[in-house]
Design an enzyme around this catalytic site. Sequence first.
Site, short mmCIF file in Angstrom:
data_model
loop_
_atom_site.label_atom_id
_atom_site.label_comp_id
_atom_site.label_asym_id
_atom_site.label_seq_id
_atom_site.Cartn_x
_atom_site.Cartn_y
_atom_site.Cartn_z
N ARG A 139 36.73 33.51 45.42
CA ARG A 139 37.06 32.65 46.56
C ARG A 139 38.00 33.39 47.50
O ARG A 139 39.20 33.50 47.23
CB ARG A 139 37.71 31.35 46.09
CG ARG A 139 36.83 30.52 45.17
CD ARG A 139 37.62 29.33 44.64
NE ARG A 139 36.81 28.50 43.75
CZ ARG A 139 37.28 27.44 43.08
NH1 ARG A 139 38.57 27.11 43.21
NH2 ARG A 139 36.49 26.74 42.29
N ASP B 145 40.25 33.96 50.85
CA ASP B 145 41.10 33.07 51.65
C ASP B 145 40.77 33.17 53.13
O ASP B 145 40.01 34.05 53.56
CB ASP B 145 42.58 33.45 51.46
CG ASP B 145 43.07 33.18 50.05
OD1 ASP B 145 42.58 32.22 49.42
OD2 ASP B 145 43.95 33.93 49.59
N TYR C 71 38.12 45.36 45.66
CA TYR C 71 38.63 45.02 46.99
C TYR C 71 39.03 46.29 47.72
O TYR C 71 39.42 47.29 47.10
CB TYR C 71 39.87 44.11 46.89
CG TYR C 71 39.55 42.66 46.62
CD1 TYR C 71 39.38 41.76 47.67
CD2 TYR C 71 39.43 42.19 45.32
CE1 TYR C 71 39.10 40.43 47.43
CE2 TYR C 71 39.13 40.85 45.07
CZ TYR C 71 38.97 39.98 46.13
OH TYR C 71 38.68 38.67 45.89
N ARG D 209 47.09 41.13 48.26
CA ARG D 209 48.00 41.06 49.41
C ARG D 209 49.46 41.14 48.97
O ARG D 209 50.31 41.73 49.67
CB ARG D 209 47.74 39.79 50.20
CG ARG D 209 46.40 39.80 50.93
CD ARG D 209 46.06 38.44 51.49
NE ARG D 209 47.08 37.97 52.42
CZ ARG D 209 47.18 36.71 52.84
NH1 ARG D 209 46.31 35.79 52.40
NH2 ARG D 209 48.12 36.37 53.70
#
Length: 262
Positions: free
Chosen positions: A51, A53, A111, A198
């Site tokens: 999921r 953001d 990522y 992040r």
Amino acid sequence: MTTRYVLALEYDGRAFSGWQIQPQVTTVQAELERALMQMAGHPVRAHAAGRTDAGVHASRQIVHFDTDAKRPITAWVRGVNSFLPQGVAVLWAKEVPDHFHSRFVATARHYRYLLLNHPVRPALWAGRVGWMHQPLDLDALRAAASLLLGEHDFSSFRAAECQAKTPVKTLTRLEMHAEGTLLYFDFSANAFLHHMVRNIMGALLHVAKGNRPPEWIAELLAAQDRSIAPPTFMPDGLYLAGVSYPPEYGLPTEPEPRHGLI
């Protein structure tokens, strides 16, 4: 007879309030399910590998869905794309066994974070790359990054609203390379916590700016306390770049950059 399909998606996160359906906002899941319903002729629920953001992009998100509709495989690519808004597209589709699940059978997620390290903010790449105007100590950054590899309790890098059952994850890859003023950060792990990448970026840049020595990262890990870590870094440069699966499913397992940068 119901058939299960898997899709690979790419999307520009600036246009969406994240992946997951939410009331009164535009999300990738809602737009994809609407397009799949148009093609299938019945409501369809799409299940994603992760999921993302609001503001986070994907160069390869993996999604599965079930349908009774009989369509050629091209219909789930070009046909679905004809119903999707700009900013999201199906890259490929494949029929898979009923026991396949995009999230639960995945073995790794990948990522990529793109960071522009330049005195002037980006214009053409605004919203597509993160930005840091201060000069960075890349040797210190690499030394700090190496301390995050392996299995750790990543509580210091976990968002308060994270719903993961355990903060213990195994980070198998954290590499950085530079092409001029553009820095590429590649992350791979068995799974990621909410905001984990992040939050790691925020801590690494804290070190790279000279605010802390590289060894401070080990202290953060040991503390298991999000409140003592730097703020969550901007979502702009974050991309879900791929998901790995057991070879029995015959799916591509490595990120496939299509546009040079991602």
